[in-house]
Scaffold this motif. Structure first.
Motif, PDB file in Angstrom:
ATOM      1  N   ALA A  16       1.100  -0.734   0.037  1.00  0.00           N
ATOM      2  CA  ALA A  16       0.601  -0.446   0.201  1.00  0.00           C
ATOM      3  C   ALA A  16       0.811   0.953   0.016  1.00  0.00           C
ATOM      4  N   PHE A  69       0.573   5.899   0.269  1.00  0.00           N
ATOM      5  CA  PHE A  69       0.257   6.742   1.061  1.00  0.00           C
ATOM      6  C   PHE A  69       0.709   8.076   0.624  1.00  0.00           C
ATOM      7  N   ALA A 109      -7.993   2.676   3.701  1.00  0.00           N
ATOM      8  CA  ALA A 109      -8.094   1.241   3.470  1.00  0.00           C
ATOM      9  C   ALA A 109      -9.459   0.801   3.762  1.00  0.00           C
ATOM     10  N   GLN A 146      -7.619   1.002  -1.733  1.00  0.00           N
ATOM     11  CA  GLN A 146      -7.119   1.920  -0.656  1.00  0.00           C
ATOM     12  C   GLN A 146      -8.153   3.043  -1.139  1.00  0.00           C
TER      13      GLN A 146
END
Length: 232
Positions: free
Chosen positions: A114, A116, A162, A169
């Motif tokens: 993930a 961000f 998420a 996400q």
């Protein structure tokens, strides 16, 4: 800013191991095609031997989703969804050099990654169970509320970055052309997850340094060492 998993997550998933990386100095101009091709080739060779559903990394996430009360063939971990699409189409869409690189590394390791944009995260970010009052922004711009007890990435203002843990996400903190600083998280539940997530993060840190003039910090997360303090 701090990234962590709640005590309840560690209690429910003691086998969880995670790696985290923060980097400052990202831009959208890097050429990552050679690296993407190399990591994709690793995934392609593995998929030539077996479908992604047979990978121990994917099977572990399927069991995890079942324990969360989710049908694992309806809600897939991000790594399984990427592998499935790559197996069917032999290529993934290009979105942003950093996202493309992380997707390719996720393919190679069969582990969800993930990414961000830290400027869009308010306060600390924690993987925890939802209360049902948090807000989640889809990529299409719609606002949703996660289900109570759903596992989410939540920030200090109750925004979910998420949903269903490693399933999807939010559009709020997605990487875009203006992104400069990022938090990247890799999580796994299979036997050997600690070694594999550590190797993934080291591989990612090396790849980032080859393509951007970044400042990088990394951490290996477990129940005994569960918090990552990001650089200011």
């Amino acid at each position: 800013m701090q990234f962590s998993h709640s005590d309840a997550i560690w209690q429910a998933f003691p086998e969880l191991r995670a790696g985290a990386l923060c980097a400052d100095g990202i831009d959208a101009a890097a050429d990552v095609e050679e690296a993407v091709a190399s990591f994709s080739a690793i995934a392609g060779a593995r998929l030539a031997e077996a479908q992604e559903s047979e990978f121990p990394e994917i099977q572990a996430w399927r069991r995890g989703f079942s324990r969360m009360g989710l049908k694992p063939t309806q809600y897939r971990s991000a790594s399984e969804a990427l592998l499935r699409r790559f197996r069917q189409e032999c290529v993934l869409p290009r979105l942003h050099p950093l996202v493309d690189l992380c997707n390719a590394i996720s393919l190679a390791f069969a582990i969800p990654v993930a990414v961000f944009d830290t400027k869009e995260i308010a306060g600390d970010l924690q993987v925890r169970h939802a209360t049902g009052h948090e807000t989640y922004l889809t990529f299409g711009g719609q606002s949703e509320h996660p289900e109570p007890d759903e596992v989410i990435f939540a920030d200090g203002e109750g925004r979910a970055h998420a949903r269903r843990w490693t399933n999807r996400q939010s559009g709020l903190s997605a990487v875009r052309e203006t992104t400069r600083s990022v938090l990247i998280v890799a999580e796994a539940l299979h036997a050997g997850a600690g070694e594999d997530t550590a190797r993934l993060v080291a591989t990612l840190a090396e790849a980032l340094a080859r393509h951007w003039p970044v400042t990088v910090a990394t951490a290996a997360l477990s129940r005994a060492s569960s918090r990552f303090e990001l650089q200011a």
